[in-house]
Design an enzyme around this catalytic site. Structure first.
Site, PDB file in Angstrom:
ATOM      1  N   HIS A 208      -3.309   7.366   2.387  1.00 32.86           N
ATOM      2  CA  HIS A 208      -3.769   6.048   1.942  1.00 32.86           C
ATOM      3  C   HIS A 208      -5.154   5.810   2.548  1.00 32.86           C
ATOM      4  O   HIS A 208      -5.371   6.002   3.744  1.00 32.86           O
ATOM      5  CB  HIS A 208      -2.771   4.988   2.417  1.00 32.86           C
ATOM      6  CG  HIS A 208      -3.229   3.577   2.200  1.00 32.86           C
ATOM      7  ND1 HIS A 208      -3.855   3.167   1.046  1.00 32.86           N
ATOM      8  CD2 HIS A 208      -3.165   2.473   3.006  1.00 32.86           C
ATOM      9  CE1 HIS A 208      -4.150   1.874   1.147  1.00 32.86           C
ATOM     10  NE2 HIS A 208      -3.745   1.433   2.326  1.00 32.86           N
TER      11      HIS A 208
ATOM     12  N   CYS B 150       0.818  -1.226   0.000  1.00 34.74           N
ATOM     13  CA  CYS B 150       0.000   0.000   0.000  1.00 34.74           C
ATOM     14  C   CYS B 150       0.847   1.269   0.000  1.00 34.74           C
ATOM     15  O   CYS B 150       0.324   2.358  -0.217  1.00 34.74           O
ATOM     16  CB  CYS B 150      -0.939   0.011   1.191  1.00 34.74           C
ATOM     17  SG  CYS B 150      -1.969  -1.430   1.241  1.00 34.74           S
TER      18      CYS B 150
ATOM     19  N   ASN C 192     -10.360  -0.010   0.623  1.00 43.78           N
ATOM     20  CA  ASN C 192      -8.902   0.067   0.546  1.00 43.78           C
ATOM     21  C   ASN C 192      -8.440  -0.515  -0.790  1.00 43.78           C
ATOM     22  O   ASN C 192      -8.523  -1.724  -0.998  1.00 43.78           O
ATOM     23  CB  ASN C 192      -8.310  -0.717   1.726  1.00 43.78           C
ATOM     24  CG  ASN C 192      -6.798  -0.720   1.736  1.00 43.78           C
ATOM     25  OD1 ASN C 192      -6.162  -0.360   0.745  1.00 43.78           O
ATOM     26  ND2 ASN C 192      -6.226  -1.126   2.858  1.00 43.78           N
TER      27      ASN C 192
HETATM   28  N1  ACO Z   1     -18.500  -7.626  10.717  1.00 45.82           N
HETATM   29  C1  ACO Z   1     -18.916  -7.821  11.988  1.00 45.82           C
HETATM   30  N2  ACO Z   1     -18.090  -8.118  12.980  1.00 45.82           N
HETATM   31  C2  ACO Z   1     -16.777  -8.215  12.701  1.00 45.82           C
HETATM   32  C3  ACO Z   1     -16.275  -8.024  11.385  1.00 45.82           C
HETATM   33  C4  ACO Z   1     -17.197  -7.727  10.390  1.00 45.82           C
HETATM   34  N3  ACO Z   1     -16.837  -7.512   9.110  1.00 45.82           N
HETATM   35  N4  ACO Z   1     -14.948  -8.182  11.417  1.00 45.82           N
HETATM   36  C5  ACO Z   1     -14.586  -8.453  12.682  1.00 45.82           C
HETATM   37  N5  ACO Z   1     -15.704  -8.488  13.452  1.00 45.82           N
HETATM   38  C6  ACO Z   1     -15.805  -8.717  14.880  1.00 45.82           C
HETATM   39  C7  ACO Z   1     -14.636  -9.467  15.436  1.00 45.82           C
HETATM   40  O1  ACO Z   1     -14.845 -10.857  15.289  1.00 45.82           O
HETATM   41  C8  ACO Z   1     -14.614  -9.037  16.874  1.00 45.82           C
HETATM   42  O2  ACO Z   1     -15.591  -9.786  17.565  1.00 45.82           O
HETATM   43  P1  ACO Z   1     -15.295 -10.345  19.047  1.00 45.82           P
HETATM   44  O3  ACO Z   1     -15.056  -9.114  19.885  1.00 45.82           O
HETATM   45  O4  ACO Z   1     -16.530 -11.076  19.366  1.00 45.82           O
HETATM   46  O5  ACO Z   1     -14.065 -11.187  18.909  1.00 45.82           O
HETATM   47  C9  ACO Z   1     -15.137  -7.604  16.832  1.00 45.82           C
HETATM   48  O6  ACO Z   1     -15.785  -7.454  15.545  1.00 45.82           O
HETATM   49  C10 ACO Z   1     -14.070  -6.544  16.963  1.00 45.82           C
HETATM   50  O7  ACO Z   1     -12.997  -6.884  16.119  1.00 45.82           O
HETATM   51  P2  ACO Z   1     -11.712  -5.997  16.058  1.00 45.82           P
HETATM   52  O8  ACO Z   1     -10.704  -6.660  15.188  1.00 45.82           O
HETATM   53  O9  ACO Z   1     -11.310  -5.591  17.452  1.00 45.82           O
HETATM   54  O10 ACO Z   1     -12.274  -4.690  15.338  1.00 45.82           O
HETATM   55  P3  ACO Z   1     -11.530  -3.336  15.136  1.00 45.82           P
HETATM   56  O11 ACO Z   1     -12.321  -2.251  15.758  1.00 45.82           O
HETATM   57  O12 ACO Z   1     -10.062  -3.429  15.467  1.00 45.82           O
HETATM   58  O13 ACO Z   1     -11.622  -3.145  13.562  1.00 45.82           O
HETATM   59  C11 ACO Z   1     -10.371  -3.440  11.541  1.00 45.82           C
HETATM   60  C12 ACO Z   1     -11.080  -4.125  12.720  1.00 45.82           C
HETATM   61  C13 ACO Z   1     -11.389  -2.601  10.790  1.00 45.82           C
HETATM   62  C14 ACO Z   1      -9.798  -4.503  10.631  1.00 45.82           C
HETATM   63  C15 ACO Z   1      -9.247  -2.540  12.111  1.00 45.82           C
HETATM   64  O14 ACO Z   1      -8.462  -3.265  13.014  1.00 45.82           O
HETATM   65  C16 ACO Z   1      -8.386  -1.970  11.027  1.00 45.82           C
HETATM   66  O15 ACO Z   1      -8.818  -1.174  10.197  1.00 45.82           O
HETATM   67  N6  ACO Z   1      -7.092  -2.333  11.028  1.00 45.82           N
HETATM   68  C17 ACO Z   1      -6.155  -1.811  10.039  1.00 45.82           C
HETATM   69  C18 ACO Z   1      -6.355  -2.518   8.771  1.00 45.82           C
HETATM   70  C19 ACO Z   1      -5.600  -1.852   7.658  1.00 45.82           C
HETATM   71  O16 ACO Z   1      -5.476  -0.646   7.607  1.00 45.82           O
HETATM   72  N7  ACO Z   1      -5.140  -2.648   6.755  1.00 45.82           N
HETATM   73  C20 ACO Z   1      -4.554  -2.168   5.583  1.00 45.82           C
HETATM   74  C21 ACO Z   1      -3.096  -1.975   5.671  1.00 45.82           C
HETATM   75  S1  ACO Z   1      -2.252  -2.892   4.527  1.00 45.82           S
HETATM   76  C22 ACO Z   1      -2.948  -2.736   3.101  1.00 45.82           C
HETATM   77  O17 ACO Z   1      -3.514  -1.698   2.852  1.00 45.82           O
HETATM   78  C23 ACO Z   1      -2.968  -3.893   2.174  1.00 45.82           C
END
Ligand code: ACO
Length: 339
Positions: free
Chosen positions: A255, A115, A285
Site C-alpha cells: 500500500h 486501505c 495515498n
Molecule cells: N507541513 C509542514 N509541517 C507539518 C505538516 C506539513 N504538511 N504536517 C505536520 N507538520 C508538522 C507538525 O505540526 C509537527 O510540528 P511540531 O513538531 O511543531 O508540532 C511536525 O511537522 C512533525 O509532525 P509529526 O506528526 O511528528 O510528523 P511525522 O514525521 O510523524 O510525519 C506523517 C507525519 C507523515 C503523517 C506520518 O506520521 C505518517 O505518515 N503517518 C502514517 C499515515 C498513514 O499511513 N496513513 C494512512 C493509513 S490509512 C489510509 O491509508 C486511509
C-alpha cells in the site's frame, strides 16, 4: 475434491487528469515541498473534478482491466468494489460500476476495509472462484479522499490523492495465482483514522458540521508505528501459509501511504530496493486503489513475469490489514493500461 486455484488475469487503472504538486499545495496551506518529500516521499497527487467520482474512475479502471484480460463485461460474474469513499452510502458503488460498464450478468457489492480493501477483495473474489461457483470476478479498488480531507489541515491534506485500480480474477493452474493471504482487523484502533460524520450514528447536521467531523481525521504517528509492524507480520504470515519466505519474493507491492513506512517495512523484511515497487511520489495515498494501481504500473514496466512471486500488503482504518502472496500466472496481458 481438488480446489480450483484462482488468480489475477488482467489489471488496469485510472486517475484524474488534474495534478496537484507539493508546490501548488504549499501556496494554499502552511507546508513545503521539502517537508512533504522528506516525511512521505510524495511529490504530487491527482485530484477529481466535481464530475468525477469513485464510480466514474472505477468504471474506467474496470474497462481497462477487462481489456487487458480479454474478458467481455458480460462475462463478469461478480464485481467487488473496495472503497471507503463510495459515491453514496447506498446503493453500492459496485452497482454503479456494473451499470456503467454493462456487466449485466454480474452480482455486485461494496467491501469496506479502507486501505486494506483491495487485499481483502482479492482474497474474497478468489474464494468465489475456488468454491467453483464463479469464473470471472472483477475487483475494483477506488477512493476519492480529496473529497473528504480538510484542505486547511496540513497534517492530512498533503498525504492523499484520488485514483482507481482494478483486477480481473479467473481460474488458474496448479501452484499459480493467489497462493495464500493473511487478513486481519483490530477494532480497538477504530479511533486512529476515521470519518466521524455522515453515517447513521452521527448524521450530518448544521451544528455537527461546525466540529469538522465531515473530514478525515488521523493520528498519524500511531498509524505509522502500527503500519510498519503489521506490514511485516501480515506478509510473514501469508508467506508462511504459502510455504515461502521473504527470500522467495520477486516483487513487493505495498500500500502506497508513505515512502518511509514502505522503506522501514521492507528493510525489516530484508527486501532490497529493486524488489520493492513504489509510485507514491506520483499519486500520494490513494487508499484502496493504491495496490492495483501499483500492480498495473509494475506490469507495464515489465517487472512482472509468469512465475514471479508477488506480495501485496495493505493497512488502514478499522484498523484493518491484509497481505496476499501471488505466483503470477499470465504470460503477457494484451494491454496493461497504465497512463
Ligand atoms: N507541513 C509542514 N509541517 C507539518 C505538516 C506539513 N504538511 N504536517 C505536520 N507538520 C508538522 C507538525 O505540526 C509537527 O510540528 P511540531 O513538531 O511543531 O508540532 C511536525 O511537522 C512533525 O509532525 P509529526 O506528526 O511528528 O510528523 P511525522 O514525521 O510523524 O510525519 C506523517 C507525519 C507523515 C503523517 C506520518 O506520521 C505518517 O505518515 N503517518 C502514517 C499515515 C498513514 O499511513 N496513513 C494512512 C493509513 S490509512 C489510509 O491509508 C486511509
Amino acid at each position: 475434491m481438488q480446489t480450483q486455484n484462482a488468480g489475477i488475469i488482467g489489471a488496469g487503472m485510472a486517475v484524474p487528469d488534474r495534478i496537484l504538486t507539493n508546490a501548488a499545495l504549499a501556496a494554499t496551506v502552511d507546508t513545503s515541498d521539502d517537508w512533504i518529500v522528506s516525511r512521505t516521499g510524495i511529490r504530487e497527487r491527482r485530484i477529481c473534478s466535481p464530475e468525477e467520482s469513485c464510480s466514474t474512475l472505477g468504471a474506467v479502471a474496470a474497462r481497462r482491466a477487462l481489456e487487458s484480460a480479454c474478458v467481455a463485461a458480460q462475462e463478469v460474474d461478480l464485481i467487488i468494489c473496495a472503497t471507503a469513499t463510495g459515491d453514496h452510502l447506498w446503493p453500492s458503488t459496485a452497482c454503479l460500476i456494473q451499470q456503467k460498464i454493462g456487466a449485466t450478468r454480474a452480482a455486485a457489492f461494496d467491501l469496506g476495509a479502507a486501505c486494506s480493501g483491495f487485499a481483502y477483495g482479492l482474497e474474497t473474489g478468489c474464494g468465489f472462484i475456488r468454491s467453483g461457483g464463479m469464473k470471472r470476478v472483477l475487483v475494483v479498488g477506488v477512493d476519492t479522499l480529496s473529497k473528504q480531507v480538510d484542505w486547511t489541515d496540513r497534517s492530512t491534506c498533503v498525504l492523499f490523492g484520488d485514483g482507481a485500480g482494478a483486477a480481473v480474477l479467473g481460474p488458474c493452474g496448479d501452484g499459480e495465482g493467489v497462493l495464500a493471504s493473511c487478513l486481519g482487523a483490530d477494532g480497538n484502533g477504530f479511533d486512529l483514522i476515521k470519518l466521524e460524520l455522515g453515517g447513521t450514528k452521527n448524521p450530518i447536521t448544521a451544528e455537527s458540521l461546525a466540529d469538522k467531523g465531515q473530514y478525515l481525521m488521523m493520528r498519524g504517528a500511531e498509524v505509522y508505528r502500527f503500519a510498519v509492524r503489521i506490514m511485516v507480520e501480515a506478509c510473514e504470515t501469508a508467506l508462511c501459509r504459502a510455504g515461502l519466505t521473504f527470500s522467495d519474493v520477486d516483487l513487493f507491492i505495498p500500500h502506497q501511504a508513505n515512502l518511509r513506512i514502505i522503506e522501514a517495512a521492507s528493510q525489516r523484511m530484508g527486501l532490497p530496493e529493486e524488489k520493492v515497487f513504489t509510485n507514491v511520489a506520483k499519486y500520494g495515498n490513494t487508499s484502496a486503489a493504491s495496490i492495483p494501481m501499483a500492480l498495473t504500473e509494475a506490469i507495464a514496466a515489465g517487472r512482472v513475469q509468469r512465475g514471479s512471486v508477488l506480495v501485496f500488503v495493505g493497512f488502514g482504518a478499522g484498523l484493518t490489514w491484509g497481505a496476499n502472496v501471488i505466483r503470477w500466472s499470465q504470460d503477457e496481458l494484451s494491454s496493461p493500461a497504465a497512463p
